[in-house]
Write an enzyme that holds these catalytic residues in place. Structure first.
Site, mmCIF file in Angstrom:
data_model
loop_
_atom_site.group_PDB
_atom_site.id
_atom_site.type_symbol
_atom_site.label_atom_id
_atom_site.label_comp_id
_atom_site.label_asym_id
_atom_site.label_seq_id
_atom_site.Cartn_x
_atom_site.Cartn_y
_atom_site.Cartn_z
ATOM 1 N N PRO A 190 0.833 -1.214 0.000
ATOM 2 C CA PRO A 190 0.000 0.000 0.000
ATOM 3 C C PRO A 190 0.863 1.258 0.000
ATOM 4 C CG PRO A 190 -0.020 -1.061 2.160
ATOM 5 C CD PRO A 190 0.668 -2.002 1.224
ATOM 6 N N GLU A 191 0.476 2.195 -0.869
ATOM 7 C CA GLU A 191 1.143 3.475 -0.951
ATOM 8 C C GLU A 191 0.135 4.551 -0.567
ATOM 9 O OE1 GLU A 191 3.253 3.865 -4.667
ATOM 10 O OE2 GLU A 191 3.788 1.743 -4.677
ATOM 11 N N LYS A 200 2.357 7.009 4.557
ATOM 12 C CA LYS A 200 1.794 5.670 4.745
ATOM 13 C C LYS A 200 1.431 5.395 6.204
ATOM 14 C CE LYS A 200 4.917 4.154 1.058
ATOM 15 N NZ LYS A 200 6.008 3.220 0.683
ATOM 16 N N ARG A 256 14.189 -2.303 -6.911
ATOM 17 C CA ARG A 256 12.793 -2.278 -7.363
ATOM 18 C C ARG A 256 12.724 -2.341 -8.886
ATOM 19 N NH1 ARG A 256 9.689 0.244 -3.347
ATOM 20 N NH2 ARG A 256 10.680 -0.128 -1.326
#
Length: 280
Positions: free
Chosen positions: A2-3, A60, A260
């Site tokens: 989740p961002e 976040k 990433r």
């Protein structure tokens, strides 16, 4: 993971569910999700009988503020989410639960247990988020503010956008999408961006956040991209390696930055080698 948009969606859902509700009792399992001095016993004791006063989000990070000065700090980690139910079986991977006076149960579900639940004084939230940079949704973002945040760093712009001390809330997905919208290669040195590119990137960040929030409007809970087996990929380039660029048709490529995967269009996001900007 989740961002910012997913956590904002979660905050809005929790406000709807908890507004005017009272927690009859609370339970938490003895898992790594409980942080600091929080134990199953202290979790249950601190929240029983409490009523929500407000929910704050920075990046976040979430803080659920209850009466009596009680706070529940929450970070969803990689797979955390709150889910509501009435009379259903407890969900798999449930790690904590709040039983509300109206019969609704809020379960904190976290398969990988990399999230965080911690009972804190509600005035501790400022300390928890003190190291974070500006939140684009909460604090606003324009070219001048973004230029100030990235000034003087030769690091790849993708790395800089993932640095929570620079901007709070962006992760791999939305940094990737914002860079595509701005036509900036993810490996570009941050201090090599022109003023026009910085402005395009600021606009791209806000656009991808807005797009993601709109995509989540139909969801009652957080739905991760990996969960969307029955819905199309909502992103422009993320998760679309080898597919044609939606702008020019060139196949999307990927590279790895800071561990990433970074999809990008090699035509729309050319790697321009140039020196750092001066006099900013």
């Amino acid at each position: 993971m989740p961002e910012l948009p997913e956590v904002e969606h979660q905050a809005r859902a929790l406000r709807r569910i908890l507004e005017g509700a009272r927690i009859e009792r609370a339970e938490a399992d003895a898992t790594p999700v409980l942080k600091g001095k929080t134990t199953p016993a202290t979790f249950a004791e601190a929240l029983a009988g409490r009523s929500l006063e407000r929910i704050e989000r920075v990046g976040k990070q979430l803080l659920l503020s209850f009466d009596a000065g009680t706070g529940l700090a929450c970070h969803l980690g990689m797979t955390g989410k709150w889910r509501s139910r009435v009379g259903d079986e407890p969900p798999r991977h449930g790690r904590a639960r709040l039983f509300l006076h109206d019969g609704c149960v809020l379960d904190y579900v976290d398969m990988r247990m990399l999230g965080r639940l911690e009972i804190v004084p509600r005035d501790a939230f400022a300390r928890i988020v003190s190291s974070l940079g500006p939140d684009p949704l909460r604090d606003g973002l324009d070219a001048s503010r973004l230029a100030a945040r990235i000034a003087g760093t030769p690091r790849p712009i993708k790395n800089v956008l993932l640095d929570q001390t620079v901007l709070a809330g962006l992760g791999n997905i939305h940094a990737t999408e914002a860079l595509f919208r701005a036509r900036v290669h993810p490996s570009r040195a941050a201090d090599s961006l022109t003023p026009a590119e910085v402005e395009a990137l600021a606009d791209g960040i806000l656009a991808t956040i807005t797009h993601a929030l709109a995509a989540h409007e139909r969801d009652d809970e957080i739905v991760y991209l990996s969960d969307r087996t029955d819905a199309p990929n909502p992103f422009l380039v993320y998760g679309r390696a080898s597919e044609p660029c939606p702008r020019c048709g060139t196949p999307i490529r990927t590279l790895t930055i800071a561990g990433r995967t970074s999809p990008f269009c090699p035509r729309c996001q050319r790697l321009i080698q140039s020196g750092p900007r001066r006099g900013r």
